[in-house]
Motif scaffolding. Structure first.
Motif, mmCIF file in Angstrom:
data_model
loop_
_atom_site.group_PDB
_atom_site.id
_atom_site.type_symbol
_atom_site.label_atom_id
_atom_site.label_comp_id
_atom_site.label_asym_id
_atom_site.label_seq_id
_atom_site.Cartn_x
_atom_site.Cartn_y
_atom_site.Cartn_z
ATOM 1 N N GLU A 278 14.013 19.225 21.700
ATOM 2 C CA GLU A 278 12.646 19.742 21.682
ATOM 3 C C GLU A 278 12.602 21.170 21.143
ATOM 4 N N VAL A 279 13.505 22.005 21.624
ATOM 5 C CA VAL A 279 13.528 23.394 21.176
ATOM 6 C C VAL A 279 13.846 23.454 19.686
ATOM 7 N N ARG A 280 14.884 22.734 19.269
ATOM 8 C CA ARG A 280 15.289 22.741 17.865
ATOM 9 C C ARG A 280 14.151 22.264 16.958
ATOM 10 N N ALA A 281 13.438 21.235 17.383
ATOM 11 C CA ALA A 281 12.343 20.675 16.573
ATOM 12 C C ALA A 281 11.179 21.647 16.412
ATOM 13 N N ASN A 282 11.066 22.592 17.331
ATOM 14 C CA ASN A 282 9.942 23.517 17.296
ATOM 15 C C ASN A 282 10.281 24.904 16.771
ATOM 16 N N ILE A 283 11.491 25.097 16.315
ATOM 17 C CA ILE A 283 11.863 26.391 15.746
ATOM 18 C C ILE A 283 11.551 26.366 14.261
ATOM 19 N N PRO A 284 10.757 27.306 13.782
ATOM 20 C CA PRO A 284 10.437 27.348 12.354
ATOM 21 C C PRO A 284 11.705 27.501 11.501
ATOM 22 N N ALA A 285 11.707 26.899 10.336
ATOM 23 C CA ALA A 285 12.870 26.902 9.445
ATOM 24 C C ALA A 285 13.433 28.305 9.192
ATOM 25 N N PRO A 286 12.588 29.314 8.921
ATOM 26 C CA PRO A 286 13.161 30.656 8.694
ATOM 27 C C PRO A 286 13.951 31.176 9.897
ATOM 28 N N ASP A 287 13.496 30.867 11.099
ATOM 29 C CA ASP A 287 14.204 31.297 12.298
ATOM 30 C C ASP A 287 15.526 30.555 12.452
#
Length: 80
Positions: A62-71
């Motif tokens: 869940e966390v990984r899926a919601n982290i924006p690509a630049p981050d």
């Protein structure tokens, strides 16, 4: 003293505003940091926090899926 993971999470929250804060705070943030910064495996995290390994896996996803690509890119660079 703040860990590198905590500092990165704080910087991302400041950049993205409070809407992104939830994914790095509380138990989800703790699971993420234990997994990515401290390199604990899912079974260790589950045991430490008193939750199932399946739940740890779900939180990480869940966390990984919601982290924006630049981050994510920034996190990868800092882990090198």
């Amino acid at each position: 003293m703040m860990s590198v993971g905590d500092e990165l999470a704080r910087a991302m929250i400041e950049r993205r505003g409070q809407r992104g804060a939830a994914r790095y705070e509380g138990r989800n943030g703790q699971v993420w940091r234990l997994y990515t910064v401290y390199r604990q495996n899912q079974a260790q995290i589950a045991d430490d926090l008193g939750i199932s390994q399946t739940r740890v896996s779900q939180i990480i996803s869940e966390v990984r899926a919601n982290i924006p690509a630049p981050d994510l890119d920034e996190m990868r660079q800092q882990s090198l």
